[in-house]
Design an enzyme around this catalytic site. Sequence first.
Site, short mmCIF file in Angstrom:
data_model
loop_
_atom_site.label_atom_id
_atom_site.label_comp_id
_atom_site.label_asym_id
_atom_site.label_seq_id
_atom_site.Cartn_x
_atom_site.Cartn_y
_atom_site.Cartn_z
N THR A 26 -6.75 -1.15 9.78
CA THR A 26 -6.42 -0.33 10.86
C THR A 26 -6.24 -1.10 12.19
O THR A 26 -7.18 -1.87 12.90
CB THR A 26 -7.58 0.59 11.06
OG1 THR A 26 -7.82 0.85 9.80
CG2 THR A 26 -7.11 1.85 11.92
N ARG B 242 -9.47 18.47 9.17
CA ARG B 242 -8.34 18.66 10.14
C ARG B 242 -8.15 20.21 10.57
O ARG B 242 -8.84 21.11 10.09
CB ARG B 242 -6.97 18.44 9.49
CG ARG B 242 -6.66 16.96 9.14
CD ARG B 242 -5.41 16.65 8.62
NE ARG B 242 -5.30 15.35 7.84
CZ ARG B 242 -5.09 14.38 8.72
NH1 ARG B 242 -4.73 14.47 10.06
NH2 ARG B 242 -5.07 13.28 8.13
N ARG C 222 0.98 -1.06 -0.02
CA ARG C 222 0.10 -0.04 -0.06
C ARG C 222 0.84 1.18 -0.16
O ARG C 222 1.78 1.50 0.94
CB ARG C 222 -0.88 0.05 1.36
CG ARG C 222 -1.57 1.35 1.62
CD ARG C 222 -2.59 1.28 2.49
NE ARG C 222 -3.22 2.22 2.79
CZ ARG C 222 -3.16 3.15 4.02
NH1 ARG C 222 -2.09 2.65 4.84
NH2 ARG C 222 -3.82 4.31 4.19
N LYS D 40 -13.18 2.74 0.47
CA LYS D 40 -12.83 2.74 1.99
C LYS D 40 -14.21 3.09 2.65
O LYS D 40 -14.57 4.01 2.67
CB LYS D 40 -11.58 3.95 2.26
CG LYS D 40 -10.27 3.22 1.89
CD LYS D 40 -9.40 4.21 1.90
CE LYS D 40 -8.85 4.49 3.15
NZ LYS D 40 -7.73 5.56 3.14
#
Length: 483
Positions: free
Chosen positions: A282, A75, A34, A221
């Site tokens: 994850t 963010r 990845r 995802k």
Amino acid sequence: MSVRRTKIVATLGPASNSPEMLEQLILAGLDVARLNFSHGTPDEHKARAKLVRDIAAKHGRFVALLGDLQGPKIRIAKFANKRIELKIGDRFTFSTSHPLTEGTQEVVGIDYPDLVKDCGVGDELLLDDGRVVMRVETATADALHCVVLIGGPLSDHKGINRRGGGLTAPALTEKDKADITLAAEMEVDYLAVSFPRDAADMEYARQLRDEAGGTAWLVAKIERAEAVADDETLDALIKASDAVMVARGDLGVEIGDAELVGIQKKIILHARRHNKAVIVATQMMESMIQNPMPTRAEVSDVANAVLDYTDAVMLSAESAAGAYPLEAVQAMARICVGAEKHPTSKTSSHRIGKTFESCDQSIALAAMYTANHFPGVKAIIALTESGYTPLIMSRIRSSVPIYAFSPHRETQARAAMFRGVYTVPFDPASLPPEQVSQAAIDELLKRGVVEKGDWVILTKGDSYHTIGGTNGMKILHVGDKMV
Ligand code: G6P
């Protein structure tokens, strides 16, 4: 030793960039590398991709490249002094008009103006993957004033999620669009789209991929609460993708950790039913960022995903930035093999009650039915153009290995992600038709996979290069004269 069926995706980063480490990871069983487009320059990604392909080729291995788009992670901006410490009951403000580098103990800037529109009084905001939690007390045109419910440190650029999801940022940013072009140039095998809300986001990504001339299979995802809010949305998103990733970081924050395991099982089941590959990602081996062995809880987490019949399990920081990338891949490989011995991963309910959609699908599924019920079958050979036939086969639980025989590089790499599928380079068109079966069996004999007296199933079509053309299945007896 048993052959591992569940595939390993490992994220590359500073801990795994050197040719030596990469080679060790590939030898330890890395199936998909990845590349995280959130970090690094295009040249760095290209160099890393070339290294992976060169080393894999040197060892006769097939390792797929998965490019992972950054997506619209929301963010906070920066603090004047890098970080602050928040306590329960503190007041804190997110402001779209506050200078982006001047965060203080009371307020921080944010460059996503819609945050104020998307959130209202009473909403909970989770920062830094839920380590700090706040509730919105009052909202104005340019600011959300909050009270801290769970305190802790907060530093520059930490992510924000809203409990329950619902932030409206579109899935593809300008950077992602540029990275889709980069991915096409690099000929990555899989391209992961971050934070898709629904099928339309995947369709748009597909259009951009096509315009860029890419052929990568698209991975959705699944990390937004709205993507799993109901079966209809989830299934539409899965159908619009070629593969899915259970992206548990943001998903867990948005839907809450209590829901996560049930949703993981559901996503895997639905992906397999819709004939798509699936990755569980994850924190699978999180403690191995610092330690050479996993905790029992991590062992159990990987094994649980294997028993759920995922195609692949994934390492993130463990292989990208941890102290023990090799040990993490080795541990994952070992745990997969162990969990695969459990009977639930060998039996199939054979889609009872389902209708098949096409001839090639019917042949692929018939091959699996036969392989699982005719005891002498030791291997399945799928002659494949695109990888579709072995993909469909590997949706069915089995302990019989499936060999994707293909002359194409993209197909060889892509199939590296499918559970129980192994690749053999093979071009049936280069042989007289009456020699194809024997030549295919010879490849398995050469690899020690079968011996005289074993049965092998072979699927193919009438023409030798037609996607979707599979219309026949042969049951071959190794050692007999073949035509
Ligand atoms: C190979 C075989 C063909 C078959 C095709 C299926 O090319 O030689 O006979 O039609 O694979 O490819 P698919 O991409 O559908 O798995």
